[in-house]
Design a protein around this motif. Structure first.
Motif, short mmCIF file in Angstrom:
data_model
loop_
_atom_site.label_atom_id
_atom_site.label_comp_id
_atom_site.label_asym_id
_atom_site.label_seq_id
_atom_site.Cartn_x
_atom_site.Cartn_y
_atom_site.Cartn_z
N PHE A 277 0.86 -1.18 0.00
CA PHE A 277 0.00 0.00 0.00
C PHE A 277 0.89 1.23 0.00
CE2 PHE A 277 -2.66 -3.33 1.58
CZ PHE A 277 -3.96 -3.00 1.24
N ASP A 278 0.73 2.10 -1.00
CA ASP A 278 1.52 3.32 -1.08
C ASP A 278 0.70 4.38 -1.81
OD1 ASP A 278 3.56 5.08 -0.73
OD2 ASP A 278 5.09 3.87 -1.74
N GLN A 314 -8.34 -0.32 2.04
CA GLN A 314 -7.57 0.34 3.09
C GLN A 314 -8.30 0.29 4.43
OE1 GLN A 314 -5.89 4.21 1.81
NE2 GLN A 314 -6.68 3.73 -0.22
N LYS A 315 -9.60 0.43 4.36
CA LYS A 315 -10.40 0.40 5.60
C LYS A 315 -10.42 -1.02 6.19
CE LYS A 315 -15.01 1.52 7.34
NZ LYS A 315 -16.38 2.00 6.97
N GLN A 316 -10.49 -2.02 5.32
CA GLN A 316 -10.58 -3.40 5.79
C GLN A 316 -9.35 -3.81 6.58
OE1 GLN A 316 -11.09 -6.21 2.60
NE2 GLN A 316 -10.85 -8.01 3.94
N PHE A 317 -8.16 -3.38 6.14
CA PHE A 317 -6.92 -3.78 6.80
C PHE A 317 -6.32 -2.65 7.64
CE2 PHE A 317 -7.07 -6.46 2.92
CZ PHE A 317 -7.21 -7.68 3.55
N ASN A 320 -2.37 2.64 7.41
CA ASN A 320 -1.93 4.00 7.71
C ASN A 320 -1.54 4.69 6.40
OD1 ASN A 320 -0.78 6.33 8.60
ND2 ASN A 320 0.68 5.36 10.00
N THR A 321 -2.15 5.82 6.12
CA THR A 321 -1.94 6.51 4.85
C THR A 321 -0.65 7.33 4.82
OG1 THR A 321 -3.27 8.38 5.63
CG2 THR A 321 -4.40 6.62 4.39
#
Length: 794
Positions: A277-278, A314-317, A320-321
């Motif tokens: 995730f990036d 992103q919400k499921q796991f 951190n953004t």
């Protein structure tokens, strides 16, 4: 007076020379001062020096500045920056006026050691080229030699790409690319890209091998394949070049729509899945390089956090953004098995993360390489590694037991124990050994504990329990594992394990298509850049292949037409030979072209070359016959195996059982599995076994055989007894009962016997297809028996 005048002249000459040399020294000193060339003070910081250098290099670059002295000035600027950017070289110059440990620079003679007599400053002959003494010291650790390239770089290029610079002594243009090359090397090496430098003057052989015919050149090597860089030497271009070297489809883009499909493919691919995730809109180069290095173990996906289509993911796991996050998933697609998160992920951290998560909790054994890694050979007593292997199937009836085994493994994971499973249908030879050669067609799942002892295949094992996933099965397995830790001698069985089948071999075609596409793209790119000298070998190969193909088609067309004309008048001859002409299929006679297969008799003379020393990957298909059945069986054998003669790895022979019956008996005694089957079918040993019509597929290199036993499929409306006789796998004859027949039925009996022999090979074609597919049982033997003994005649 004359003497005084001569002394005055000599003194004047000496003074004049002194003035000239002093003036030359003072003139040379300021001109070659790196501080004055760059226009900075001696106390300038590295940031100031770098800033000034970039400005001057851009101003005096020969491609932009057409001033006749631009090239000389650019070289001075580059050399001055090289000195001042290195703390060691800068300190050496400040102390002694030297650019390195040995060579004076500019007016360095004033600070160097004095010598007796006249002394010429070496800087007077110091040309600013890429000579051996002035080659960049950083390139020395990347210098490649031919053997090093072949033995180290090429194998390593299957895990990471290499960026190689081709340079030479007195290469004026090489100096221009040095600043950019240094910067790119510093960045790429931290990402994991291999770096190499080839000096044409010292490694001409390697340069020719790479196809580099000019300097400077930059090329990339990946998967053993060389690709040249054709663009302007800039950091952005070189970075893009390295990225283009990597195969496509390394990383899959994952969104809310395809995330479940991506993560659920772990069972089909037998790999864990990694998600990065990036917030950047492109896949980072470091992540692509990691995906290439671990492509055989892991499947990689990328999630762009800036897209609205990834919000649910992103919400499921709970991602951190503010920092890149890497998750690895194994059998459980709802919860990651491991996670790392950091703003600046370093290569070493990522490598450790990938190495620790290369395998599933319970991976499937799909090839020999994976088996060697999951169940390594024992090396030291304290480094014992045990494998708990579930022999199961992929049908729905096994799903509950498979899930229970996974649950047991996840709660009982230990460092010395590795859990795995194997599909009985796909790895039949291995399962036959562990299940003690039982009829495994309808056998339930079973758990085996094993320890590999050597690389040749020897292993100790113990069947633990039949496995259906019940609590009793779990408790029994847990007790055996506890006993194993206290007493390793409970593994009482030993065996030689066969090599595993490669279940992913069918994916080779897909990989070949992708590789061909990438290769064609490179060829087109080379043509567009008019790199004809490098393309000549490839073009020569293509035209040669087309010429050979065209010539073969023309010759084949003419030869086919002439052979068709010759076949018509010889049809009767072919029929006659088929019915059993003398010597058909023997070693000394060759059958007519396109009608028969060349079959060689297996004797003590041909035994070594046709079996014992048969090349790896080759097999000898041997027909067992007698003198009486020779002509009939050879004719039938040739028809059944004719469609397989196109394979260059198959050889066809026949064995006369009347001569070498003892060899056949000894061979089947070695292959205990085959003898067990035959013994069951023997009627109490009252009749001697008749192996007429048996066919053996012998692999001389790996020492195993596959066995074909005759099955009678012909129809006999008059006598059912003869049908039963032909159907028995031992192929026993009833010649002993012929005395009871009436003389008027002797011709009928002879025809029935001929019919029975003819039909013994009816199913041989189907058996050959299974042999080529690799699905036949294999019987391994310790050694090939000798064929020097001849069975005495009856």
């Amino acid at each position: 007076m004359m003497a005084g005048s001569k002394m005055s002249v000599q003194l004047a000459v000496l003074v004049l020379l002194s003035v000239l040399l002093t003036g030359a020294a003072h003139a040379a000193g300021p001109e070659m001062d790196p501080y004055k060339i760059l226009g900075v003070t001696r106390s300038a910081s590295q940031a100031e020096i770098k800033k000034v250098y970039k400005r001057l290099a851009k101003e005096w670059h020969p491609d932009k500045n057409k001033n006749p002295g631009a090239e000389d000035m650019f070289i001075k600027i580059t050399k001055s920056y090289e000195i001042l950017s290195s703390e060691d070289k800068r300190a050496n110059y400040d102390r002694y006026g030297q650019t390195d440990d040995t060579q004076p620079y500019g007016g360095g003679a004033r600070y160097g050691q004095r010598k007796e007599g006249f002394y010429f400053d070496e800087s007077f002959f110091n040309f600013p080229f890429n000579s051996k003494n002035h080659r960049d010291f950083a390139d020395s650790k990347y210098t490649l030699h031919f053997n090093q390239y072949v033995n180290d770089v090429v194998p390593d290029s299957y895990k990471r790409p290499y960026l190689i610079k081709i340079t030479s002594d007195w290469c004026f243009s090489c100096i221009h690319i040095e600043p950019v090359w240094k910067e790119v090397v510093q960045e790429m090496e931290t990402l994991g890209v291999g770096i190499g430098v080839v000096d044409v003057g010292y490694e001409r052989r390697l340069a020719n091998h790479l196809g580099a015919h000019r300097t400077p050149s930059i090329l990339g090597v990946i998967n053993g394949k060389v690709t040249f860089f054709h663009y302007a030497v800039a950091k952005e271009h070189l970075r893009q070049f390295v990225e283009d070297l990597l195969p496509q489809r390394l990383v899959e883009w994952v969104t809310d729509k395809n995330d479940l499909q991506f993560l659920s493919s772990w069972h089909e691919l037998n790999k864990p899945h990694v998600l990065l995730f990036d917030q950047v809109p492109v896949v980072p180069l470091l992540y692509k390089l990691t995906a290439f290095a671990y492509k055989d173990y892991l499947q990689f996906g990328y999630v762009d956090q800036g897209l609205s289509e990834t919000a649910e993911l992103q919400k499921q796991f709970n991602i951190n953004t503010y920092a890149p996050t890497m998750l690895v998933f194994k059998e459980n697609v709802d919860k990651p098995a491991d996670i790392i998160q950091a703003k600046g992920m370093k290569k070493q951290i990522i490598d450790d993360f990938m190495s620790n998560n290369r395998f599933l909790l319970v991976p499937r054994l799909v090839n020999q390489k994976l088996f060697d890694e999951l169940c390594p050979v024992k090396q030291f007593h304290r480094r014992r590694k045990y494998c708990v292997l579930l022999i199961t199937g992929d049908e729905e009836t096994f799903s509950f037991g498979n899930q229970a085994f996974l649950s047991f493994a996840s709660t009982n994971s230990k460092e010395v124990v590795r859990f795995s499973y194997v599909y009985q249908r796909l790895q039949q030879p291995l399962c036959d050994i562990f299940m003690q050669n039982k009829d495994t067609a309808e056998s339930p799942a079973q758990v085996v504990i094993l320890e590999r002892r050597n690389a040749a295949g020897k292993a100790l094992f113990k069947p633990v329990t039949a496995w259906n996933g019940s609590e009793e099965d779990k408790q029994r397995l847990l007790e055996e594992l506890e006993r194993l830790q206290k007493d390793p001698s409970i593994l009482v069985h030993d065996a030689m394990l066969p090599e595993l089948n490669n279940e992913f071999a069918s994916m080779f075609v897909i990989r070949w298509i992708y590789a061909s596409y990438d290769y064609l793209a490179e060829v087109i790119d080379d043509i567009l850049h008019n790199n004809w000298r490098e393309m000549m070998p490839l073009l020569s190969l293509i035209f040669s292949a087309l010429f050979i193909l065209f010539g073969t088609v023309v010759v084949q067309a003419f030869s086919d037409s002439s052979e068709d004309k010759q076949m018509k008048p010889k049809a009767k001859d072919g029929t006659k030979a088929e019915n059993g002409s003398p010597g058909t299929g023997s070693a000394s006679s060759r059958p007519p072209k396109k009608n028969f297969v060349e079959v060689t008799e297996l004797t003590d003379i041909t035994y070594i070359s046709n079996l014992v020393k048969l090349r790896p990957g080759h097999m000898n298909i041997v027909l067992v016959l007698t003198d009486a059945s020779k002509n009939i069986l050879l004719s039938k054998f040739a028809k059944e195996v004719y469609s397989f003669t196109g394979s260059m790895t198959l050889h066809f022979s026949f064995l006369n059982i009347d001569k070498h019956g003892e060899w056949m008996i000894t061979l089947l005694e070695y292959a205990q599995d085959a003898m067990q089957i035959d013994a069951d079918e023997d009627d109490g040993g009252s009749h001697k076994m008749d192996y007429t019509g048996y066919v053996l597929a012998l692999n001389g290199h790996k020492k195993y055989l596959c066995l074909f036993k005759p099955v009678y499929t012909g129809e006999d409306l008059d006598s059912k007894s003869s049908e039963d006789e032909g159907g028995n796998s031992g192929g026993r004859s009833r010649s002993s009962s012929r005395d009871d027949h009436l003389p008027r039925r002797s011709n009928r009996s002879r025809s029935l016997s001929t019919l029975q022999i003819h039909h013994k090979l009816d199913r041989l074609g189907l058996w050959m297809e299974r042999l080529m597919e690799g699905t036949l049982p294999r019987y391994y033997i310790p050694t090939w028996p000798g064929l020097d003994k001849i069975t005495p005649g009856k």
